[in-house]
Design a protein around this motif. Structure first.
Motif, PDB file in Angstrom:
ATOM      1  N   ILE A  43      14.091   3.769   0.155  1.00 21.08           N
ATOM      2  CA  ILE A  43      13.283   3.287  -0.931  1.00 21.08           C
ATOM      3  C   ILE A  43      14.609   3.562  -1.700  1.00 21.08           C
ATOM      4  CG2 ILE A  43      11.992   3.148  -3.294  1.00 21.08           C
ATOM      5  CD1 ILE A  43       9.663   4.352  -1.377  1.00 21.08           C
ATOM      6  N   GLY A  44      15.128   2.533  -2.428  1.00 23.19           N
ATOM      7  CA  GLY A  44      16.974   2.722  -2.839  1.00 23.19           C
ATOM      8  C   GLY A  44      16.436   3.872  -4.163  1.00 23.19           C
ATOM      9  N   PRO A  45      17.664   3.299  -4.773  1.00 19.81           N
ATOM     10  CA  PRO A  45      18.031   3.966  -5.801  1.00 19.81           C
ATOM     11  C   PRO A  45      16.532   3.873  -7.244  1.00 19.81           C
ATOM     12  CG  PRO A  45      19.422   3.692  -5.575  1.00 19.81           C
ATOM     13  CD  PRO A  45      19.046   2.936  -5.192  1.00 19.81           C
ATOM     14  N   ILE A  46      16.753   3.199  -7.636  1.00 24.61           N
ATOM     15  CA  ILE A  46      15.871   2.702  -9.176  1.00 24.61           C
ATOM     16  C   ILE A  46      14.170   2.249  -8.431  1.00 24.61           C
ATOM     17  CG2 ILE A  46      15.123   0.688  -9.964  1.00 24.61           C
ATOM     18  CD1 ILE A  46      18.373   1.713 -10.988  1.00 24.61           C
ATOM     19  N   VAL A  47      13.063   2.296  -7.242  1.00 27.43           N
ATOM     20  CA  VAL A  47      12.591   2.268  -7.070  1.00 27.43           C
ATOM     21  C   VAL A  47      12.509   3.449  -6.705  1.00 27.43           C
ATOM     22  CG1 VAL A  47      10.008   1.892  -5.668  1.00 27.43           C
ATOM     23  CG2 VAL A  47      11.759  -0.196  -6.567  1.00 27.43           C
ATOM     24  N   GLY A  48      13.101   4.364  -6.352  1.00 31.46           N
ATOM     25  CA  GLY A  48      12.494   5.281  -5.983  1.00 31.46           C
ATOM     26  C   GLY A  48      12.435   6.650  -7.304  1.00 31.46           C
ATOM     27  N   ALA A  49      13.364   6.355  -8.348  1.00 29.82           N
ATOM     28  CA  ALA A  49      13.428   6.937  -9.726  1.00 29.82           C
ATOM     29  C   ALA A  49      12.058   7.148  -9.929  1.00 29.82           C
ATOM     30  CB  ALA A  49      14.327   6.902 -10.506  1.00 29.82           C
ATOM     31  N   SER A  50      11.529   5.974  -9.380  1.00 37.15           N
ATOM     32  CA  SER A  50       9.966   5.997 -10.881  1.00 37.15           C
ATOM     33  C   SER A  50       9.433   6.782  -9.867  1.00 37.15           C
ATOM     34  CB  SER A  50       9.528   4.491 -11.080  1.00 37.15           C
ATOM     35  OG  SER A  50      10.817   3.961 -11.693  1.00 37.15           O
ATOM     36  N   VAL A  51       9.534   6.894  -8.334  1.00 41.01           N
ATOM     37  CA  VAL A  51       7.978   7.071  -7.512  1.00 41.01           C
ATOM     38  C   VAL A  51       7.904   8.479  -6.721  1.00 41.01           C
ATOM     39  CG1 VAL A  51       7.094   4.462  -7.007  1.00 41.01           C
ATOM     40  CG2 VAL A  51       9.266   6.032  -5.256  1.00 41.01           C
ATOM     41  N   GLY A  52       9.604   8.831  -7.057  1.00 41.01           N
ATOM     42  CA  GLY A  52       9.685  10.128  -6.977  1.00 41.01           C
ATOM     43  C   GLY A  52      10.328  10.415  -5.323  1.00 41.01           C
ATOM     44  N   PRO A  53      10.511  11.097  -5.119  1.00 38.83           N
ATOM     45  CA  PRO A  53      10.341  12.185  -3.390  1.00 38.83           C
ATOM     46  C   PRO A  53       9.195  11.846  -2.713  1.00 38.83           C
ATOM     47  CG  PRO A  53      11.175  14.153  -4.934  1.00 38.83           C
ATOM     48  CD  PRO A  53      11.345  12.924  -5.999  1.00 38.83           C
ATOM     49  N   GLY A  54       9.710  11.634  -1.116  1.00 45.29           N
ATOM     50  CA  GLY A  54       8.008  11.906  -0.720  1.00 45.29           C
ATOM     51  C   GLY A  54       7.587  10.865  -0.698  1.00 45.29           C
ATOM     52  N   THR A  55       7.641   9.660  -1.537  1.00 42.01           N
ATOM     53  CA  THR A  55       6.401   8.564  -1.394  1.00 42.01           C
ATOM     54  C   THR A  55       6.308   7.478  -0.540  1.00 42.01           C
ATOM     55  OG1 THR A  55       6.948   8.308  -4.025  1.00 42.01           O
ATOM     56  CG2 THR A  55       6.867   6.033  -2.221  1.00 42.01           C
ATOM     57  N   LEU A  56       5.686   6.924   0.001  1.00 43.91           N
ATOM     58  CA  LEU A  56       5.559   6.651   0.953  1.00 43.91           C
ATOM     59  C   LEU A  56       5.116   4.670   1.192  1.00 43.91           C
ATOM     60  CD1 LEU A  56       3.648   8.605   4.097  1.00 43.91           C
ATOM     61  CD2 LEU A  56       5.960   7.879   3.643  1.00 43.91           C
ATOM     62  N   SER A  57       5.327   3.601   0.988  1.00 50.97           N
ATOM     63  CA  SER A  57       5.697   2.294   1.005  1.00 50.97           C
ATOM     64  C   SER A  57       5.001   1.608   2.045  1.00 50.97           C
ATOM     65  CB  SER A  57       6.026   1.961  -0.503  1.00 50.97           C
ATOM     66  OG  SER A  57       5.216   0.616  -0.922  1.00 50.97           O
ATOM     67  N   ILE A  58       3.430   0.924   2.381  1.00 52.44           N
ATOM     68  CA  ILE A  58       4.190  -0.297   3.852  1.00 52.44           C
ATOM     69  C   ILE A  58       3.535  -1.541   2.725  1.00 52.44           C
ATOM     70  CG2 ILE A  58       2.174  -0.796   4.977  1.00 52.44           C
ATOM     71  CD1 ILE A  58       1.011   1.870   4.907  1.00 52.44           C
ATOM     72  N   TYR A  59       4.210  -2.249   3.718  1.00 53.92           N
ATOM     73  CA  TYR A  59       4.219  -4.150   2.960  1.00 53.92           C
ATOM     74  C   TYR A  59       3.990  -4.757   4.655  1.00 53.92           C
ATOM     75  CZ  TYR A  59       6.796  -2.582  -0.971  1.00 53.92           C
ATOM     76  OH  TYR A  59       6.773  -1.017  -2.241  1.00 53.92           O
ATOM     77  N   VAL A  60       2.704  -5.394   4.071  1.00 54.22           N
ATOM     78  CA  VAL A  60       2.611  -6.803   4.929  1.00 54.22           C
ATOM     79  C   VAL A  60       1.771  -7.633   4.676  1.00 54.22           C
ATOM     80  CG1 VAL A  60       1.796  -4.293   6.193  1.00 54.22           C
ATOM     81  CG2 VAL A  60       0.015  -5.962   4.759  1.00 54.22           C
ATOM     82  N   VAL A  61       2.219  -9.210   5.029  1.00 56.99           N
ATOM     83  CA  VAL A  61       1.694 -10.152   4.852  1.00 56.99           C
ATOM     84  C   VAL A  61       0.232 -10.895   5.197  1.00 56.99           C
ATOM     85  CG1 VAL A  61       2.167 -12.645   4.732  1.00 56.99           C
ATOM     86  CG2 VAL A  61       4.206 -11.596   5.412  1.00 56.99           C
ATOM     87  N   GLY A  62      -0.633 -10.557   4.437  1.00 55.06           N
ATOM     88  CA  GLY A  62      -1.753 -10.871   4.640  1.00 55.06           C
ATOM     89  C   GLY A  62      -2.363 -11.613   3.504  1.00 55.06           C
TER      90      GLY A  62
ATOM     91  N   PHE B 278       0.869  -0.934  -0.500  1.00 57.46           N
ATOM     92  CA  PHE B 278      -0.151  -0.229   0.103  1.00 57.46           C
ATOM     93  C   PHE B 278       0.990   1.788   0.078  1.00 57.46           C
ATOM     94  CE2 PHE B 278      -2.143  -3.219   2.373  1.00 57.46           C
ATOM     95  CZ  PHE B 278      -3.435  -3.367   1.510  1.00 57.46           C
ATOM     96  N   ALA B 279       1.065   2.106  -0.834  1.00 58.72           N
ATOM     97  CA  ALA B 279       1.992   3.035  -1.468  1.00 58.72           C
ATOM     98  C   ALA B 279       0.997   4.477  -1.534  1.00 58.72           C
ATOM     99  CB  ALA B 279       3.006   2.737  -2.224  1.00 58.72           C
ATOM    100  N   THR B 280       2.153   5.237  -1.802  1.00 60.40           N
ATOM    101  CA  THR B 280       1.111   6.333  -1.535  1.00 60.40           C
ATOM    102  C   THR B 280       1.945   7.593  -1.867  1.00 60.40           C
ATOM    103  OG1 THR B 280      -0.721   9.042  -1.702  1.00 60.40           O
ATOM    104  CG2 THR B 280       1.159   7.921  -0.210  1.00 60.40           C
ATOM    105  N   VAL B 281       1.873   8.665  -3.337  1.00 59.20           N
ATOM    106  CA  VAL B 281       3.074   9.356  -3.719  1.00 59.20           C
ATOM    107  C   VAL B 281       2.176  10.997  -3.598  1.00 59.20           C
ATOM    108  CG1 VAL B 281       4.091   7.940  -5.137  1.00 59.20           C
ATOM    109  CG2 VAL B 281       2.612   9.419  -6.452  1.00 59.20           C
ATOM    110  N   GLU B 282       3.739  11.852  -4.233  1.00 61.01           N
ATOM    111  CA  GLU B 282       3.866  13.143  -3.811  1.00 61.01           C
ATOM    112  C   GLU B 282       3.129  13.064  -5.093  1.00 61.01           C
ATOM    113  OE1 GLU B 282       6.908  15.356  -1.128  1.00 61.01           O
ATOM    114  OE2 GLU B 282       6.005  13.826   0.555  1.00 61.01           O
ATOM    115  N   ASN B 283       3.707  13.064  -5.575  1.00 58.30           N
ATOM    116  CA  ASN B 283       3.593  13.517  -7.567  1.00 58.30           C
ATOM    117  C   ASN B 283       3.516  12.453  -8.258  1.00 58.30           C
ATOM    118  OD1 ASN B 283       3.038  14.895  -9.714  1.00 58.30           O
ATOM    119  ND2 ASN B 283       5.049  16.117  -9.224  1.00 58.30           N
ATOM    120  N   LEU B 284       2.430  12.503  -9.414  1.00 56.26           N
ATOM    121  CA  LEU B 284       2.065  10.937  -9.791  1.00 56.26           C
ATOM    122  C   LEU B 284       3.377  11.092 -11.186  1.00 56.26           C
ATOM    123  CD1 LEU B 284       0.806   8.858  -9.527  1.00 56.26           C
ATOM    124  CD2 LEU B 284      -1.128   9.725 -10.768  1.00 56.26           C
ATOM    125  N   GLU B 285       3.575  12.568 -11.749  1.00 53.27           N
ATOM    126  CA  GLU B 285       4.155  12.828 -12.532  1.00 53.27           C
ATOM    127  C   GLU B 285       4.652  11.523 -12.756  1.00 53.27           C
ATOM    128  OE1 GLU B 285       5.030  13.683 -16.494  1.00 53.27           O
ATOM    129  OE2 GLU B 285       3.261  14.216 -15.212  1.00 53.27           O
TER     130      GLU B 285
END
Length: 297
Positions: free
Chosen positions: A268-287, A164-171
């Motif tokens: 968030i590392g460089p590869i994922v970070g370059a795609s999602v942009g600064p400010g992104t938050l992401s949660i990971y759970v087993v469910g 479950f993630a959200t970004v500051e800028n979807l661009e």
């Protein structure tokens, strides 16, 4: 010596300490800024995380590559020549070509090293969701499971890793083509934060919008509560793109309502970070098993 080597890639966002703890290795992808190309190292030794995300805030366009062929060849050879088989746990094939490339190279390498085996598992996710599968693989290996047993098990559980993630800028996601959503979704983004999951085929899929920044943490907390299974038996993982204050607030809000055994926050590392942009938050759970599949971008 471990019965087989566990290899992942830059999109796992595993810190050096995590890689050491779980006796795992990774194949770096690359990122480019202008004419310069750099390996996406998870120790942030080339550019710090703060520098990297500040570059993006300044409008510098950062592009990424999949794992280069020579890197796969070097990594696979290292372990095969050491008498070990290899389990490669890749970034989602919907986000990177690394899985497909690894399959081709693995076939060639197994012909070169008869009797040795390379299994490639498509994680169908990235960041700490992918990392979690690496951790599971390591534990199963320590419990004496074979390469094939571990690979088969990972493929059977991978869709229970919920993002479950959200970004500051979807661009950033739109520019990279790394999110599935209708054109209407992109049309009115002012004051809106998307909820982005990793769907059943490994796409980043925007399932809905959150109106107003103040509602982001409560809404993401609600998503976790609805999806998680046996939280008291697991660690809550949160990754962020240079947004530590909000990541801590998100962790505190979730732990106030869901009894996780432990929690972990990381970059968030460089590869994922370059795609999602600064400010992104992401949660990971087993469910619950992910059954949603997004439409075309």
């Amino acid at each position: 010596m471990a019965s087989f080597a566990i290899l992942t890639d830059s999109t796992s966002d595993m810190s050096p300490d995590m890689l050491e703890k779980y006796n795992a290795d990774y194949a770096p992808m690359n990122y480019t800024m202008g004419e310069a190309e750099y390996p996406a190292l998870l120790d942030w030794s080339i550019h710090s995380a703060k520098e990297f995300y500040d570059f993006m805030r300044q409008g510098i366009i950062i592009k990424t590559t999949q794992v280069p062929v020579p890197v796969f060849e070097e990594k696979f050879t290292k372990y095969l020549e050491n008498g070990q088989d290899v389990l490669y746990i890749s970034c989602s094939s919907a986000l990177s070509g690394s899985y497909a490339t690894a399959l081709t190279i693995a076939k060639n390498m197994m012909e070169k090293y008869p009797g040795r085996k390379i299994r490639c598992v498509d994680s169908l996710i990235s960041s700490f969701g992918q990392a979690n599968l690496v951790m599971v693989a390591s534990v199963e290996r320590e419990n004496g499971k074979s390469l094939d047993e571990v690979a088969d098990y990972l493929e059977s559980i991978r869709l229970t890793r919920n993002q479950f993630a959200t970004v500051e800028n979807l661009e950033y996601l739109r520019r990279c083509g790394r999110v599935s959503a209708t054109s209407a979704f992109f049309g009115n983004f002012f004051g809106i934060h998307p909820v982005i999951i990793s769907d059943k085929i490994g796409q980043n899929y925007a399932i809905r919008k959150i109106k107003g920044a103040k509602n982001v943490i409560p809404e993401l907390t609600a998503e976790v509560k609805a999806a998680v299974i046996e939280p008291e038996m697991q660690t809550l993982y949160i990754s962020h793109a240079d947004n530590e204050t909000q990541a801590n607030a998100l962790r505190d809000a979730i732990l106030a309502e869901v009894p996780f055994n432990d929690s972990h926050i990381g970059y968030i590392g460089p590869i994922v970070g370059a795609s999602v942009g600064p400010g992104t938050l992401s949660i990971y759970v087993v469910g619950k098993e992910v059954t949603v599949q997004g439409g075309a971008s």
